[in-house]
Write a protein that holds these residues in place. Structure first.
Motif, PDB file in Angstrom:
ATOM      1  N   ALA A 149       0.797  -1.228   0.000  1.00  0.00           N
ATOM      2  CA  ALA A 149       0.000   0.000   0.000  1.00  0.00           C
ATOM      3  C   ALA A 149       0.828   1.276   0.000  1.00  0.00           C
ATOM      4  CB  ALA A 149      -0.928   0.009   1.205  1.00  0.00           C
ATOM      5  N   CYS A 150       2.063   1.208   0.449  1.00  0.00           N
ATOM      6  CA  CYS A 150       2.816   2.432   0.740  1.00  0.00           C
ATOM      7  C   CYS A 150       3.080   3.296  -0.490  1.00  0.00           C
ATOM      8  CB  CYS A 150       4.136   2.093   1.442  1.00  0.00           C
ATOM      9  SG  CYS A 150       5.332   1.242   0.394  1.00  0.00           S
ATOM     10  N   ALA A 151       3.173   2.685  -1.666  1.00  0.00           N
ATOM     11  CA  ALA A 151       3.501   3.451  -2.871  1.00  0.00           C
ATOM     12  C   ALA A 151       2.325   3.562  -3.833  1.00  0.00           C
ATOM     13  CB  ALA A 151       4.693   2.815  -3.587  1.00  0.00           C
ATOM     14  N   ALA A 152       1.142   3.152  -3.386  1.00  0.00           N
ATOM     15  CA  ALA A 152      -0.032   3.186  -4.256  1.00  0.00           C
ATOM     16  C   ALA A 152      -0.622   4.589  -4.340  1.00  0.00           C
ATOM     17  CB  ALA A 152      -1.086   2.206  -3.749  1.00  0.00           C
ATOM     18  N   ASP A 153      -1.280   4.861  -5.456  1.00  0.00           N
ATOM     19  CA  ASP A 153      -1.987   6.125  -5.642  1.00  0.00           C
ATOM     20  C   ASP A 153      -3.441   6.031  -5.211  1.00  0.00           C
ATOM     21  OD1 ASP A 153       0.227   7.481  -7.070  1.00  0.00           O
ATOM     22  OD2 ASP A 153      -0.176   5.963  -8.616  1.00  0.00           O
TER      23      ASP A 153
END
Length: 261
Positions: free
Chosen positions: A144-148
């Motif tokens: 989840a950390c790099a999702a838009d």
């Protein structure tokens, strides 16, 4: 530059990986270049569901640790032929690709690395779909950390919906505000019989996430993906996922009226 979407649920057993592969196929069918990333270290399964299992050598951890280039660890997924068989597409025709998860949990890619890797991959794909593992541990955070944006899956039952609400709070804590709810494995008759919620609005309100898709139970779709094959013709589950893909690309696609009757 593409867009990264994490597909998560918190609770396992809601058909998240099947939905991830279906969404990837639906977006690829729209002419988009799509990368599936399996984030379930130690328990990977997208290689089987997408038909990319044969010939698998490298995974995302090999890329991170410099054992191969990104291109060597990204595999084309199987496509459908007119005669109903499946095959790996020819060079230059692939639209759906897979970056597999590590076979060992200790090789899990951590959030700081994902924050650097995902923006690089978005340069080459219209959509990067991150299939989060069940639970809300480190694997969830890495996915989840790099999702838009996020698609949060749940079944139409109180336990699954409560899990979706918890995931919403965690995603918000990570700074991810663009979320849509996918009510998966929906059986209208069973939903009415159990009586856990008065109607679908009750599910949506309890999860606290705007509805993005309603996907019916579709055993033929699940069986096809377990064989590594594309969805069968006329699959109601795949039709619902295709509508979700259109909504992700900004189209205004209403829910079919029979879902709401």
């Amino acid at each position: 530059m593409g867009i990264a979407t994490v597909i998560t649920s918190g609770k396992g057993g809601v058909g998240k990986s099947t939905a991830s592969v279906g969404l990837g196929r639906a977006l690829a069918a729209r002419g988009r270049r799509v990368l599936l990333i399996d984030c379930d270290a130690g328990l990977r399964g997208l290689d089987k569901l997408s038909g990319a299992e044969d010939g698998l050598v490298y995974d995302i951890s090999d890329v991170v640790f410099g054992r191969c280039s990104p291109a060597q660890a990204i595999y084309p997924c199987r496509t459908s032929k007119e005669d109903g068989k499946t095959e790996k597409p020819e060079d230059g025709q692939e639209e759906l690709f897979l970056l597999p998860a590590p076979a060992k949990v200790e090789d899990m890619v951590r959030p700081p690395v994902m924050r650097r890797l995902i923006p690089l991959l978005k340069r080459y794909y219209d959509h990067v779909l991150l299939d989060s593992p069940a639970g809300v541990g480190m694997g969830f955070q890495s996915a989840a950390c790099a999702a838009d944006r996020a698609l949060v899956l749940c079944g139409p039952d109180p336990v699954s919906v409560r899990s979706a609400a918890s995931v919403r709070q965690l995603l918000s804590g990570l700074g991810l505000g663009d979320m849509r709810l996918v009510i998966n494995q929906f059986d209208r008759g069973l939903f009415r019989e159990t009586g856990a919620f008065k109607d679908l609005d009750g599910v949506i309100d309890s999860a606290g996430i705007r509805l993005g898709a309603l996907v019916p139970v579709d055993k033929r779709l699940a069986a096809a993906f377990l064989r590594g094959e594309p969805a069968p013709d006329g699959s109601p589950g795949m039709l619902a996922i295709s509508r979700a893909a259109a909504r992700l690309e900004g189209e205004n696609v209403p829910l079919p009226s029979w879902y709401l009757s």
